[in-house]
Design a protein around this motif. Sequence first.
Motif, PDB file in Angstrom:
ATOM      1  N   ASP A 145       0.984  -1.273   0.100  1.00  0.00           N
ATOM      2  CA  ASP A 145      -0.156  -0.156   0.108  1.00  0.00           C
ATOM      3  C   ASP A 145       1.124   1.591  -0.353  1.00  0.00           C
ATOM      4  O   ASP A 145       0.717   2.083  -0.559  1.00  0.00           O
ATOM      5  N   THR A 156       0.453   4.180  -2.758  1.00  0.00           N
ATOM      6  CA  THR A 156       0.976   5.082  -2.260  1.00  0.00           C
ATOM      7  C   THR A 156       2.210   6.215  -3.276  1.00  0.00           C
ATOM      8  O   THR A 156       1.448   6.840  -3.872  1.00  0.00           O
ATOM      9  N   ARG A 199       2.006   9.135  -6.458  1.00  0.00           N
ATOM     10  CA  ARG A 199       1.822  10.257  -6.120  1.00  0.00           C
ATOM     11  C   ARG A 199       3.028  11.303  -7.518  1.00  0.00           C
ATOM     12  O   ARG A 199       3.149  11.805  -7.495  1.00  0.00           O
TER      13      ARG A 199
END
Length: 168
Positions: free
Chosen positions: A90, A94, A98
């Motif tokens: 995760d 993430t 970005r």
Amino acid sequence: MKCPFCAFPESKVIDSRAIEDNSAIRRRRECLSCGKRYTTFEKVEDIPILVIKKDDSRENFDKNKIIVGLIRACQKRPVSRSQIEDIANDIERTISNRMISEISSGEIGEMVMDRLKDVDEVAYVRFASVYRQFKDINTFLEEIKNLMGSDPTKDVKSKKSKDSGSVG
């Protein structure tokens, strides 16, 4: 894609298949000029993410470092390996989403703590004690207070006053 035999720039795709781990696509092509067939592979280009360490040095992001830190924090706790890997995956997802090329180790540490807090509070405190480099017991107690959202002795005092005040 140029034909490797005659360098003609156009071809048609005859067959496409995902490679076993779904990391790439294998395509069989046929040159529109000479008719010869060849194979190409298509995969997403990974842009390496650099981690900015506390001393301002940089190194490539390594999900395994997160896993090792989580395993240490979760030692002898009821946290499964799959939960640890889910947290690391995760965080990696993430960061990748970005679309950044650099991230601080501090930001990664905060991400780990945010997720670990919901999984196991003891493992969270263990990780925080190493990550935040607790200097003394007061720093440790402050982190526990923040975790609980209040004074940890408050709950104990209120339970004692309820127990002593009631006659059975």
